[in-house]
Design an enzyme around this catalytic site. Structure first.
Site, PDB file in Angstrom:
ATOM      1  N   ARG A 173       0.822  -1.211   0.000  1.00 43.34           N
ATOM      2  CA  ARG A 173       0.000   0.000   0.000  1.00 43.34           C
ATOM      3  C   ARG A 173       0.855   1.260   0.000  1.00 43.34           C
ATOM      4  O   ARG A 173       0.584   2.204  -0.749  1.00 43.34           O
ATOM      5  CB  ARG A 173      -0.952   0.015   1.200  1.00 43.34           C
ATOM      6  N   ASN A 198      -6.095  -2.823   1.924  1.00 42.87           N
ATOM      7  CA  ASN A 198      -6.025  -4.269   2.060  1.00 42.87           C
ATOM      8  C   ASN A 198      -7.432  -4.834   2.135  1.00 42.87           C
ATOM      9  O   ASN A 198      -8.327  -4.209   2.716  1.00 42.87           O
ATOM     10  CB  ASN A 198      -5.276  -4.663   3.337  1.00 42.87           C
TER      11      ASN A 198
END
Length: 91
Positions: free
Chosen positions: A20, A38
């Site tokens: 990320r 996520n």
């Protein structure tokens, strides 16, 4: 160049490897809007909006990810523009 929006689901070893944060860095570098988060099943979801060439460049990067990730697949779908401003990492 026109703006486009892509939705991506990235599979593989993509959680716990900084995916990320690296995606955020790439999006900021390319001046893209959107978000990354996520998913509970171990995949990563990304929404990318911006100039078409830059969106496609980030989509290509997602197939590799950061060096420690092991991407096994990226499912891409074009979406209507969302009007997102900035790029954020969602939890």
């Amino acid at each position: 160049m026109p703006r486009i929006c892509l939705h991506a689901i990235v599979s593989g070893r993509v959680q716990g490897v900084g995916f990320r944060q690296h995606t955020d860095e790439q999006a900021q570098r390319l001046e893209l809007d959107g978000w990354v988060r996520n998913l509970a099943d171990g995949r990563v979801e990304v929404l990318i909006e911006g100039e078409e060439a830059a969106v496609r460049e980030l989509a290509d990067w997602l197939a590799q990810g950061p060096q420690v990730a092991q991407v096994t697949g990226v499912a891409l779908s074009e979406q209507p523009l969302q009007g997102v401003v900035g790029f954020i990492v969602r939890s």
